[in-house]
Design an enzyme around this catalytic site. Sequence first.
Site, PDB file in Angstrom:
ATOM      1  N   TYR A 133      46.244   2.911  43.109  1.00  0.00           N
ATOM      2  CA  TYR A 133      47.562   3.543  42.950  1.00  0.00           C
ATOM      3  C   TYR A 133      47.452   5.011  43.337  1.00  0.00           C
ATOM      4  O   TYR A 133      46.545   5.714  42.879  1.00  0.00           O
ATOM      5  CB  TYR A 133      48.021   3.426  41.490  1.00  0.00           C
ATOM      6  CG  TYR A 133      49.395   4.012  41.243  1.00  0.00           C
ATOM      7  CD1 TYR A 133      50.542   3.407  41.751  1.00  0.00           C
ATOM      8  CD2 TYR A 133      49.550   5.183  40.498  1.00  0.00           C
ATOM      9  CE1 TYR A 133      51.804   3.946  41.521  1.00  0.00           C
ATOM     10  CE2 TYR A 133      50.811   5.723  40.259  1.00  0.00           C
ATOM     11  CZ  TYR A 133      51.927   5.100  40.778  1.00  0.00           C
ATOM     12  OH  TYR A 133      53.188   5.632  40.558  1.00  0.00           O
ATOM     13  N   ASP A 230      41.168  10.426  45.639  1.00  0.00           N
ATOM     14  CA  ASP A 230      42.250  10.635  44.696  1.00  0.00           C
ATOM     15  C   ASP A 230      41.643  10.730  43.300  1.00  0.00           C
ATOM     16  O   ASP A 230      41.336   9.726  42.659  1.00  0.00           O
ATOM     17  CB  ASP A 230      43.249   9.476  44.790  1.00  0.00           C
ATOM     18  CG  ASP A 230      44.419   9.647  43.839  1.00  0.00           C
ATOM     19  OD1 ASP A 230      44.320  10.480  42.914  1.00  0.00           O
ATOM     20  OD2 ASP A 230      45.423   8.943  44.019  1.00  0.00           O
ATOM     21  N   LYS A 258      46.961  15.100  36.293  1.00  0.00           N
ATOM     22  CA  LYS A 258      46.731  14.638  34.905  1.00  0.00           C
ATOM     23  C   LYS A 258      45.890  15.601  34.056  1.00  0.00           C
ATOM     24  O   LYS A 258      46.418  16.568  33.549  1.00  0.00           O
ATOM     25  CB  LYS A 258      46.108  13.246  34.932  1.00  0.00           C
ATOM     26  CG  LYS A 258      47.081  12.173  35.488  1.00  0.00           C
ATOM     27  CD  LYS A 258      46.681  10.780  35.101  1.00  0.00           C
ATOM     28  CE  LYS A 258      47.384   9.703  35.883  1.00  0.00           C
ATOM     29  NZ  LYS A 258      48.567   9.146  35.250  1.00  0.00           N
TER      30      LYS A 258
HETATM   31  N1  PLP Z   1      46.889   8.861  41.880  1.00  0.00           N
HETATM   32  C1  PLP Z   1      46.356   8.192  40.853  1.00  0.00           C
HETATM   33  C2  PLP Z   1      44.947   7.702  40.947  1.00  0.00           C
HETATM   34  C3  PLP Z   1      47.122   7.951  39.703  1.00  0.00           C
HETATM   35  O1  PLP Z   1      46.591   7.259  38.690  1.00  0.00           O
HETATM   36  C4  PLP Z   1      48.432   8.457  39.651  1.00  0.00           C
HETATM   37  C5  PLP Z   1      49.270   8.225  38.456  1.00  0.00           C
HETATM   38  O2  PLP Z   1      48.947   7.497  37.562  1.00  0.00           O
HETATM   39  C6  PLP Z   1      48.941   9.145  40.753  1.00  0.00           C
HETATM   40  C7  PLP Z   1      48.143   9.344  41.851  1.00  0.00           C
HETATM   41  C8  PLP Z   1      50.341   9.690  40.733  1.00  0.00           C
HETATM   42  O3  PLP Z   1      50.387  10.790  39.887  1.00  0.00           O
HETATM   43  P1  PLP Z   1      51.783  11.243  39.224  1.00  0.00           P
HETATM   44  O4  PLP Z   1      52.185  10.154  38.291  1.00  0.00           O
HETATM   45  O5  PLP Z   1      51.432  12.543  38.557  1.00  0.00           O
HETATM   46  O6  PLP Z   1      52.734  11.427  40.338  1.00  0.00           O
END
Ligand code: PLP
Length: 418
Positions: A133, A230, A258
């Site tokens: 994700y 990521d 986060k």
């Molecule tokens: N990348 C990863 C690995 C994530 O777990 C998340 C959200 O859970 C995101 C990107 C997206 O982040 P946001 O919810 O702050 O837009």
Amino acid sequence: MYRRALVRIPDGVSSSMRKNVSPVLYFERGDGPFFFDVDGNRYIDYTLAWGPLIVGNNHPAINEAVSRQLARGYTFGAQHGLEIALAERMTSVLPGVEQVLFCNTGSEAVQGALRLARARTKRDKIVKFEGHYHGWMNNVLVSYKPSPDQLGTPSPTCGGQPQHEYADTLVAPWNDLQALEDLFRENPGEIACVLTEPLLANSGCCMPEEGYLQGIIDLCRAHGAVSVFDEVITGFRVALGGARAFFGVLPDLSVYAKAMAGGFTMAAIGGSAEMFDVLRNRETMHAGTYNGSPVNLAAALATLGILGAEGVYDRMHAYGDTLKQHLADEARRNGILLAASGPGPVFSLHFGLEQAPRNYTGTLSLDKALYEKFRVAMLQEGILLLPDGRWYIGATHTPETLELTMEAAGKAMKQLIS
Ligand code: PLP
């Protein structure tokens, strides 16, 4: 409250990820590792609000830093000292990160990294992996939770995703270097970047196999593509230096959100200075009204200060490892098949599996209904868990919360077999 919310808020929730989590709880406040609902029930929290609350709620050091900043200004839309201070702090703890760009959410930071990679390589295609994700944007919300018959084909996750918006997104199974090599061979000179979670936190906390992450980086270098990790979940969580430090790898770009601001809205893209040349050369751009907002930066600096104290990560790892072991032992004692995967600060439980899955495909045979029963039984015991089997451990969990959680788990497991 839920009934009232349904009238004015579609589904009554502010994120589709929170839909269908029942019973629907409304919270009044959080304090350290505890959440309190509007009925006055206290929960030991392992959701950390889906990750950000790595130092819990109501932390005095964050409260102080934010209050101090509130009196000095909410946002400037212009330069200020906290930007430099946070950039210096981040680059001092993140291996190989020489410069950072600030933005607000993980979804946004991922898009920023993709744009940098595309501008640098002058290529359009990106590679992502099944089960990963990277936010809710159309070009990456692809093969996020594919059904068995969608495996191997880039698949949209929901309505409203026109095919042309993910036509340049290629998908491969994770932990499989051959599959990635095949994509590079089939798309010569066309792949701008490979985007990966360094550990597959969004689908079962699968760990990278020996040499796999370095293999991604090497393949990218060999084919003139950019490696983008990521680290929205792993950043400042598996180690202060995130996955770069934990796994000893140096991708071209990393994306953070986060945990970096302890619950405030903050994200960043980090990498070697060279990766940002395309901005300096005016070959591309990066923007955002709230980028670098001082209140959020003050929270981030305070969070990194707390996390930088001696022994914080050792304690989070030990707590999570003890808990995982205990849960596995309890399951065995009750004749329940349960595997766990991931490091102490973020791990996943897999009911119905004997061994931790190596990638998304391995999670398809999970007994999700049994986990759901366990989650609800734990909730009745005052333990708040995410619906997808993932547990987050924070710096404010204590030996006392560990003891209470283990006791609750014993009772919940018994309920599963009764
Ligand atoms: N990348 C990863 C690995 C994530 O777990 C998340 C959200 O859970 C995101 C990107 C997206 O982040 P946001 O919810 O702050 O837009």
